[in-house]
Design a protein around this motif. Structure first.
Motif, short mmCIF file in Angstrom:
data_model
loop_
_atom_site.label_atom_id
_atom_site.label_comp_id
_atom_site.label_asym_id
_atom_site.label_seq_id
_atom_site.Cartn_x
_atom_site.Cartn_y
_atom_site.Cartn_z
N ASP A 190 53.86 48.46 30.01
CA ASP A 190 55.37 48.47 30.28
C ASP A 190 56.42 47.96 29.93
O ASP A 190 55.96 46.78 29.69
CB ASP A 190 55.90 48.99 32.22
CG ASP A 190 54.48 49.42 32.71
OD1 ASP A 190 54.27 50.59 32.20
OD2 ASP A 190 53.95 49.17 34.40
N LYS A 191 57.30 48.38 30.26
CA LYS A 191 59.03 47.74 29.56
C LYS A 191 59.67 46.21 31.01
O LYS A 191 58.94 45.63 30.74
CB LYS A 191 60.03 48.45 29.27
CG LYS A 191 61.08 47.94 28.83
CD LYS A 191 62.22 48.83 28.24
CE LYS A 191 62.58 49.23 28.86
NZ LYS A 191 64.00 48.93 30.10
N THR A 231 57.83 53.01 28.66
CA THR A 231 58.75 53.36 29.83
C THR A 231 59.13 54.28 30.42
O THR A 231 59.20 55.77 29.68
CB THR A 231 59.61 52.20 28.71
OG1 THR A 231 61.02 51.95 30.28
CG2 THR A 231 60.01 52.43 27.71
N LYS A 251 50.80 58.28 30.58
CA LYS A 251 50.62 57.15 30.76
C LYS A 251 48.26 57.71 30.25
O LYS A 251 48.02 57.11 29.60
CB LYS A 251 50.71 56.15 31.82
CG LYS A 251 51.63 56.19 31.81
CD LYS A 251 51.34 54.77 32.67
CE LYS A 251 52.89 53.57 32.70
NZ LYS A 251 52.41 52.54 33.52
N GLY A 255 50.55 49.18 34.49
CA GLY A 255 51.00 50.07 36.29
C GLY A 255 51.06 48.90 37.22
O GLY A 255 50.80 48.23 37.28
N ASP A 264 50.42 55.41 38.81
CA ASP A 264 49.94 55.08 38.03
C ASP A 264 48.27 54.74 38.26
O ASP A 264 47.65 54.69 37.16
CB ASP A 264 50.29 53.50 36.92
CG ASP A 264 51.70 53.78 37.02
OD1 ASP A 264 51.92 54.96 36.15
OD2 ASP A 264 52.85 52.92 37.18
#
Ligand code: ATP
Length: 917
Positions: free
Chosen positions: A340-341, A571, A625, A643, A648
Motif C-alpha cells: 500500500d502507499k 494504492t 488486489k 493490506g 483486503d
C-alpha cells in the motif's frame, strides 16, 4: 458445535434473555447508560468480573511436556541399550546412558519452554483494542479491560471484543463463521427477537471474536471472557501453536527415515557379526548400539526449533510480528512485495497545502498537525467573513470527519484518520473552532467512508435552520455527482466547468499531492441520508494534501531491488499522485501505471504480461488486489501483499505472505495475514525478508554442522565392525559427543547475524530442498575428514602400543576439536571464514567453544568423568598430534568454498523465480 448453537444455551433459563428484551431493559439490568460507564465503575467491575480474556485450556501440563521429550527413536534405542547394559551387569554404562538421556530431556524441556514463551510473548504483542465510551468520551482501550455494561463502538474491520447487545447499527454485517459455521455475513439489527431463538439468529447481539465485515454500530457489553459464547466453546479455539515450519518438518521426516535405516543396519550388523562372523554377542550388541547412537541426528530438530524461535524474536524486535510460523520459510523466497502507499511507503503525516474553491486557489502555511500557519489567498491571510465559499469548504472538511485532533504535552496528535485530522488542522489554521462548529452544526446522520465508494457524507442542521449534506471524497466520485458549483446564499449555483476542475485536480496530483473534493447539498427536513442522496451535489472545492515518502522506505526499496525483489505500489489514490510518489521511491518508471478500471478491462493473459512490466497500480479496490496476486503467482512469483482494511482479507489470504498493519490495520486484516507490521512501515517488510533469509541460512547451517559429526562417527564404527577391530568409540562416548558437544556448538549458529550478502543475492527457489546436491557433497566431504582424522589418531596410537582407553580418549577429543574448527567454517556457507570477523565475529560461537573446551578438559582429566566414560588423561604429545589433525578441516573446507565460489562466478546461473527485469 453448530448443533449446539442452533439450540438455546444450556443456562438459558438462569440467564437474563439479552436477545429477547428491549435495549432499555438490558441497560437497566446492567446498570449502565448509552454514554457508557464511569472510570471508577469500570475499575470496580473489572475487579469483580476479571479481565476479558479466554482462559487457555488444552495446553499440556509441564509433566506431560517433559515426558514427551522421551518420545523419539533415539531415546527408545538408548533405553533398550540401558536395559541391556543393566542385564549384562554393566551398571556404570547403564547409569551413564540414563543420565545423558535425562539431562538431554531436561535441556530439551527447558529450551522448548523458552521457545514457546518467546513465541507466546510475540502473540501477545497483537493484543486486541476496543473503542468504548467511558465518562461519555470515546476511548481506545485494551479489549482485556472491557467489563459488562461498557458501551463499545464497532466499525468495519473490527473483531468484536466481547458479547454485545446492539443498540444502534448502520449496515452492520458480521461474519460469524467461527461460531456458527455460516460463511455469509449476518445483517444485524437492534430489535429484540423471541426468547429461545437459536444463537445464530439473535440478530440484536454481536458475539466476541466474530468479524465486522461492513457498516458500523454500537452496543453494550453483556458478557466477557469465558462467559461469552466463544468462551464456552473455547477448547476448540485455544490450541497450543506448534513450533514448526515446512522446512523443519522436512528435516524431522528426513531424521525419522534416517533413524529407521540406521536401526535396520544396526540390527543387521549385530546379527551378521554374531551369527556369521561368530563375534561375541555382547560386543556386537554394543557395536550395534554405538552405530545407532552415532548415526541418528536426534539433536537436530531441537536445534532447528530454537533457531526458528530466536529468528522470530529477532524479527519482532525489528517490528515484523510473525503470526504463522511457516511464513518464516517463505520470507526467504519472496520475489515481489506489493505494498500500500499511504502510511506504509509514505509517512501518513498529512498536511493540507492548498485549497481550490470556485473563487480561486489558497495556499496553506505550516507542516504537520500543529495548527500554526495561515491560509493565504493571493498572498494575504484569508478572511472567512469575506469568503463564504472558503468558509463552507473548510466547514465541510471539519464536520464531515470522524477524526480528532488532541493536544497533549504540547504536542498535537491526530486520532483516527490522519487525512481527516489534517482537515481539522486546516480549519483551525483558518480560525474555525471544532467544538463550537460541531455544536452550531449538529450532525444528524453519517454515511461512513468505505474504500469501495471512496466518499463520506454527513447530514447537519444549519445554525439558521434547514438541513445540509456535506460530502467529501475522491474527486472523480464527487465531480461525477455534482450538477453545479456552489455560490453565495441566495445566488443560483454556477455551472460546473468539469474540464477546468479536472485540470486543477491533475495539476495537484502530478506534484504527488493527494487530492480530495468537497461538495454539499441542501436536504430540507431530512434526518437520515442514504447512498441515493449522493447526487446533484454542489461542488465546494478541492484540497491538495501532501504525505511525503518515508526516508527509510526509499532505502528499503533500493535494498529490495538489490535482493532481487520487485516492489510494487498498490494504492487507492489517483494515478498521477501514485506515479509522482512512486518516482520519489524508485518504484516503477515514473510513467506507466495501471488503474483499477483498466485492470478490469484486460484479460488474464494480458494481465500476466503487464503485471511484470508495471509497478504502480492506482485507484485500485481490494478485489483488484486479489487479481494482481493471482496473476503474479500464476507466473511463479512468490508474493507478499500488504493490506489494512477488512476487505483486503481475500488478497492477504491468497498472497504467499499476507502482511497486515499493526497500527492502522483492522483485526480482520490481521486475522487473514501471516505477518503484522508493528510500525506499518515498508522498511519492516524488508527487514523481515532479511531476517527470514537469515533464519533459513542458520537452519541450513545447523544441518550442515551436525550431520557430518554423525556421518564421521558412523563411518568410524562401520569400518571397525567390517575389519573386526576394537571399537574406537564406545556408545557412551558417542552419546557425549552428539548430545553434549555437538548440540552446544550448533546452538551458537542460531545466533549468527545475517551474512553480508544476504540482501544482495536473488530469492531462494521455493521448491529447493534443504539437502541440495551441494549440501550432500559438503556433508560427505566433512564426514570423510572427521572419519579420517578420528580413525587415523586412534589407529596411530593403538599401533604405537597405546592402551585402548587412551586411544579412545584421543579419538573423542579429535572429533570434538574437529567440530570446533568446523564451526568456524560453517559460520559462512560459501563466504570465506578466514578473517578476524570469521574467527572472532560471533560471541555465541566463542562462548560455546569455551564451554566445550571446559567440558573436554573435565571429560579427559576429571576422575569422576574418567570413571563414567572410561577416559584416560592425555599428555602434551597427544595434543600435539590431535590439534593439527583436527585443524586440518579448516583449510580443506575453506579451499572447497573457494572452488565453489569460483565455480559460481564462472557459471552465473539465474535462479528460477527471481524477478524478470
Ligand atoms: P492506499 O491504498 O495507498 O492506502 P488510499 O488510502 O488512498 O491509498 P483508500 O483508503 O482506498 O486508499 O482511499 C481511496 C480514496 O478515497 C482516497 O484516495 C481518497 O480520495 C478517498 N478517501 C480516503 N479516505 C477518505 C475519507 N476518510 N473520507 C473521504 N474520502 C476518503
Amino acid at each position: 458445535m453448530a448443533k449446539r448453537l442452533t439450540q438455546p444455551a444450556d443456562d438459558e433459563k438462569t440467564q437474563f434473555p439479552w436477545h429477547a428484551e428491549d435495549v432499555e431493559a438490558v441497560l437497566r439490568e446492567l446498570d449502565t447508560r448509552r454514554e457508557g460507564l464511569s472510570d471508577a465503575e469500570a475499575a470496580r467491575r473489572l475487579e469483580q468480573h476479571g479481565p476479558n480474556r479466554l482462559r487457555p485450556r488444552s495446553r499440556q501440563g509441564p509433566f506431560m511436556r517433559f515426558l514427551l521429550q522421551f518420545h523419539n527413536v533415539l531415546i527408545y534405542v538408548l533405553l533398550v541399550a540401558a536395559v541391556a547394559a543393566l542385564a549384562l551387569g554393566e551398571l556404570l554404562d547403564a547409569g551413564v546412558i540414563l543420565g545423558v538421556v535425562i539431562i538431554n530431556a531436561l535441556i530439551g524441556f527447558i529450551q522448548e519452554g523458552k521457545a514457546e514463551k518467546a513465541l507466546e510473548a510475540i502473540g501477545k504483542m497483537l493484543s486486541l483494542e476496543a473503542t468504548v465510551l467511558r465518562e461519555g468520551q470515546r476511548r481506545e482501550i485494551p479489549a482485556e479491560e472491557l467489563v459488562p455494561g461498557d458501551v463499545v463502538l464497532l466499525r468495519e474491520g473490527d473483531k468484536v471484543p466481547a458479547d454485545l447487545r446492539l443498540f444502534s447499527v448502520r449496515d452492520l454485517r458480521i461474519d460469524e463463521a467461527m461460531l456458527t459455521g455460516e460463511s455469509v455475513p449476518v445483517e444485524k439489527q437492534t430489535n429484540p427477537v423471541e426468547a429461545g431463538t437459536p444463537v445464530a439468529d439473535r440478530l440484536g447481539l454481536a458475539f466476541s471474536a466474530t468479524l465486522v465485515t461492513s457498516g458500523k454500530g454500537s452496543g453494550v457489553v453483556i458478557a466477557t471472557g469465558d462467559t461469552t459464547e466463544i468462551g464456552r466453546i473455547s477448547e476448540l479455539v485455544t490450541e497450543t501453536p506448534q513450533i514448526t515450519t515446512p522446512l523443519i518438518r522436512q528435516m524431522t521426516q528426513f531424521g525419522h527415515k534416517l533413524a529407521i535405516v540406521v536401526l535396520v543396519i544396526s540390527v543387521a550388523t549385530f546379527l551378521l557379526g554374531w551369527l556369521w562372523r561368530g563375534q561375541a554377542p555382547i560386543e556386537m550388541a554394543m557395536a550395534a548400539v554405538a552405530l545407532a547412537v552415532a548415526a541418528i541426528p536426534e539433536g537436530l530438530p531441537a536445534i532447528m526449533t530454537i533457531t526458528l524461535a530466536i529468528g522470530v524474536q529477532r524479527m519482532a524486535r525489528r517490528n515484523a510480528i510473525i503470526r504463522r510460523l511457516p511464513a518464516v520459510d517463505t520470507l526467504g523466497a519472496i520475489t515481489v512485495i506489493c505494498s500500500d502507499k499511504t502510511g506504509t511507503l509514505t509517512r501518513n503525516e498529512m498536511t493540507v497545502t492548498s485549497i481550490a474553491t470556485p473563487a480561486g486557489l489558497c495556499e496553506v502555511e505550516g507542516v504537520g498537525y500543529d495548527p500554526e500557519g495561515r491560509v493565504l489567498a493571493d498572498g494575504q491571510p484569508a478572511q472567512l467573513d469575506q469568503r463564504p465559499d472558503l468558509a463552507l469548504a473548510l466547514r465541510a472538511g471539519l464536520l464531515c470527519n470522524d477524526a480528532r485532533l488532541v493536544h497533549e504535552d504540547d504536542l498535537w496528535r491526530p486520532q483516527g484518520d490522519p487525512m481527516e485530522a489534517a482537515l481539522i488542522v486546516l480549519a483551525r489554521k483558518a480560525g474555525l473552532d471544532p467544538d463550537s462548529e460541531h455544536e452550531a452544526w449538529p450532525t444528524l446522520d453519517t454515511i461512513p467512508f468505505e474504500s469501495k465508494h471512496k466518499f463520506m457524507a454527513t447530514l447537519h442542521r444549519r445554525p439558521g435552520g434547514g438541513e445540509l449534506i456535506f460530502v467529501k471524497g475522491a474527486p472523480e466520485q464527487i465531480l461525477e455527482n455534482c450538477r453545479a458549483v456552489w455560490s453565495d446564499e441566495g445566488a443560483d449555483p454556477a455551472p460546473l466547468d468539469r474540464a477546468q476542475w479536472e485540470q486543477q485536480y491533475e495539476q495537484l496530483a502530478a506534484s504527488g499531492q493527494r487530492v480530495l473534493a468537497a461538495a454539499c447539498k441542501p436536504a430540507p427536513g431530512r434526518d437520515k441520508i442514504e447512498h441515493g442522496d449522493i447526487q446533484d451535489l454542489l461542488l465546494l472545492g478541492l484540497w491538495g494534501i501532501i504525505d511525503p515518502p518515508r526516508a527509510e522506505a526509499i532505502e528499503s526499496v533500493r535494498q529490495c531491488h538489490e535482493a532481487g525483489i520487485r516492489a510494487k505500489m498498490i494504492t487507492g489514490d489517483h494515478k498521477l499522485t501514485a506515479l509522482a510518489i512512486g518516482h520519489q521511491l524508485a518504484i516503477g518508471d515514473g510513467q506507466s501505471a495501471l488503474t483499477g478500471r483498466e485492470l478490469e478491462q484486460i484479460d488474464e493473459a494480458r494481465l500476466g504480461e503487464l503485471v511484470h512490466e508495471i509497478d504502480v497500480y492506482a485507484r485500485v479496490s481490494p478485489e483488484h488486489k486479489l487479481r494482481l496476486v493471482q496473476a503474479l503467482q500464476a507466473h511463479g512469483d512468490v508474493v507478499a501483499m500488504t493490506g489494512d482494511g477488512g476487505n483486503d482479507a481475500p488478497a492477504l489470504k491468497r498472497a504467499d505472505i499476507g502482511v497486515a498493519m499493526g497500527l492502522k490495520g483492522t483485526e480482520v486484516a490481521q486475522e487473514a495475514s501471516e505477518m503484522v507490521l508493528a510500525d506499518d512501515n515498508f522498511a519492516s517488510i524488508a527487514h523481515a525478508v532479511e531476517e527470514g533469509r537469515t533464519v533459513y541460512d542458520n537452519l541450513r547451517k545447523a544441518v550442515l554442522f551436525i550431520l557430518p559429526t554423525n556421518g564421521g562417527e558412523a563411518m568410524v564404527i562401520m569400518l571397525a565392525i567390517v575389519l573386526g577391530l576394537t571399537m574406537p568409540l564406545t556408545p557412551v562416548q558417542v552419546l557425549w559427543i552428539n548430545m553434549i558437544t555437538a548440540v552446544t556448538l550448533a546452538l551458537a549458529l542460531a545466533f549468527e547475524p545475517p551474512e553480508a550478502n544476504v540482501m544482495r543475492r536473488p530469492p531462494r527457489e521455493p521448491r529447493q530442498p534443504l539437502l541440495t546436491r551441494f549440501f550432500l557433497w559438503r556433508i560427505l566431504l566433512v564426514s570423510l575428514i572427521m572419519f579420517a582424522g578420528t580413525f587415523g589418531v586412534f589407529a596411530w596410537l593403538t599401533t604405537g602400543g597405546a592402551e585402548i582407553e587412551l586411544a579412545r580418549t584421543a579419538a573423542v577429543n579429535t572429533i570434538v576439536l574437529l567440530e570446533i574448527f568446523y564451526l568456524f567454517n560453517t559460520r559462512f556457507i560459501l563466504e570465506s571464514s578466514l578473517s578476524l570477523k570469521g574467527f572472532l565475529g560471533s560471541r555465541a560461537a566463542l562462548i560455546a567453544i569455551a564451554l566445550v573446551i571446559v567440558f573436554q578438559l573435565l571429560f579427559t582429566y576429571l576422575g569422576l568423568m574418567q570413571n563414567l566414560f572410561s577416559t584416560r588423561p592425555l599428555d602434551l604429545g597427544h595434543w600435539l598430534l590431535i590439534i593439527p589433525v583436527a585443524a586440518s578441516v579448516l583449510p580443506i573446507v575453506e579451499f572447497e568454498k573457494w572452488l565453489m565460489r569460483r565455480h559460481a562466478l564462472n557459471h552465473p546461473k539465474r535462479q528460477v523465480g527471481s524477478p524478470k527485469r
